[in-house]
Design a protein around this motif. Structure first.
Motif, PDB file in Angstrom:
ATOM      1  N   GLN A  52       4.567 -12.470  41.676  1.00 51.19           N
ATOM      2  CA  GLN A  52       5.800 -11.703  41.823  1.00 51.19           C
ATOM      3  C   GLN A  52       6.657 -12.305  42.914  1.00 51.19           C
ATOM      4  O   GLN A  52       6.176 -13.053  43.750  1.00 51.19           O
ATOM      5  CB  GLN A  52       5.473 -10.240  42.148  1.00 51.19           C
ATOM      6  CG  GLN A  52       4.693 -10.072  43.444  1.00 51.19           C
ATOM      7  CD  GLN A  52       4.154  -8.665  43.626  1.00 51.19           C
ATOM      8  OE1 GLN A  52       3.397  -8.190  42.790  1.00 51.19           O
ATOM      9  NE2 GLN A  52       4.569  -8.009  44.703  1.00 51.19           N
ATOM     10  N   ARG A  53       7.953 -11.991  42.853  1.00 49.10           N
ATOM     11  CA  ARG A  53       8.858 -12.558  43.859  1.00 49.10           C
ATOM     12  C   ARG A  53       8.794 -11.805  45.177  1.00 49.10           C
ATOM     13  O   ARG A  53       8.913 -12.387  46.236  1.00 49.10           O
ATOM     14  CB  ARG A  53      10.277 -12.624  43.332  1.00 49.10           C
ATOM     15  CG  ARG A  53      10.934 -11.292  43.198  1.00 49.10           C
ATOM     16  CD  ARG A  53      12.293 -11.404  42.620  1.00 49.10           C
ATOM     17  NE  ARG A  53      12.199 -10.767  41.313  1.00 49.10           N
ATOM     18  CZ  ARG A  53      13.187 -10.519  40.531  1.00 49.10           C
ATOM     19  NH1 ARG A  53      14.377 -10.889  40.861  1.00 49.10           N
ATOM     20  NH2 ARG A  53      13.016  -9.932  39.403  1.00 49.10           N
ATOM     21  N   ARG A  75       1.063  -7.381  32.575  1.00 53.67           N
ATOM     22  CA  ARG A  75       2.268  -7.056  33.335  1.00 53.67           C
ATOM     23  C   ARG A  75       2.156  -5.632  33.863  1.00 53.67           C
ATOM     24  O   ARG A  75       1.844  -4.704  33.108  1.00 53.67           O
ATOM     25  CB  ARG A  75       3.500  -7.196  32.457  1.00 53.67           C
ATOM     26  CG  ARG A  75       4.756  -6.828  33.199  1.00 53.67           C
ATOM     27  CD  ARG A  75       5.974  -6.997  32.336  1.00 53.67           C
ATOM     28  NE  ARG A  75       6.968  -7.650  33.155  1.00 53.67           N
ATOM     29  CZ  ARG A  75       7.893  -8.438  32.731  1.00 53.67           C
ATOM     30  NH1 ARG A  75       7.983  -8.725  31.458  1.00 53.67           N
ATOM     31  NH2 ARG A  75       8.747  -8.984  33.560  1.00 53.67           N
ATOM     32  N   VAL A  76       2.389  -5.482  35.142  1.00 52.74           N
ATOM     33  CA  VAL A  76       2.336  -4.176  35.779  1.00 52.74           C
ATOM     34  C   VAL A  76       3.714  -3.869  36.332  1.00 52.74           C
ATOM     35  O   VAL A  76       4.266  -4.664  37.088  1.00 52.74           O
ATOM     36  CB  VAL A  76       1.287  -4.151  36.906  1.00 52.74           C
ATOM     37  CG1 VAL A  76       1.258  -2.795  37.576  1.00 52.74           C
ATOM     38  CG2 VAL A  76      -0.094  -4.520  36.379  1.00 52.74           C
ATOM     39  N   ALA A  77       4.265  -2.735  35.944  1.00 53.08           N
ATOM     40  CA  ALA A  77       5.605  -2.373  36.402  1.00 53.08           C
ATOM     41  C   ALA A  77       5.544  -1.713  37.772  1.00 53.08           C
ATOM     42  O   ALA A  77       4.597  -1.141  38.171  1.00 53.08           O
ATOM     43  CB  ALA A  77       6.267  -1.438  35.413  1.00 53.08           C
TER      44      ALA A  77
END
Length: 67
Positions: free
Chosen positions: A19-20, A65-67
């Protein structure tokens, strides 16, 4: 396995955070920063793979993918 502070899951697995944004402090050791914009991809490189990798019977676990 050579990254200082890398943390394994309770079941022995490994969760990496791609992630960023910088994650919480307890997840930072397993953080792989990504680009802030544009497209990026994941590449898995294996050194001295097991026979199951070479004969293609091993399958890489899916990315989730985890939000």
């Amino acid at each position: 396995d050579r990254s200082a502070g890398l943390r394994r899951d309770a079941d022995g697995g490994l969760t990496l955070h791609l992630q960023r944004e910088r994650p919480e402090e307890d997840k930072e050791a397993n953080w792989l920063p990504t680009a802030a914009d544009g497209t990026w991809f994941v590449a898995l490189r294996m050194y001295r793979p097991s026979p199951a990798v070479i004969d293609a019977t091993w399958q890489c676990p899916p990315l989730t993918r985890v939000a």
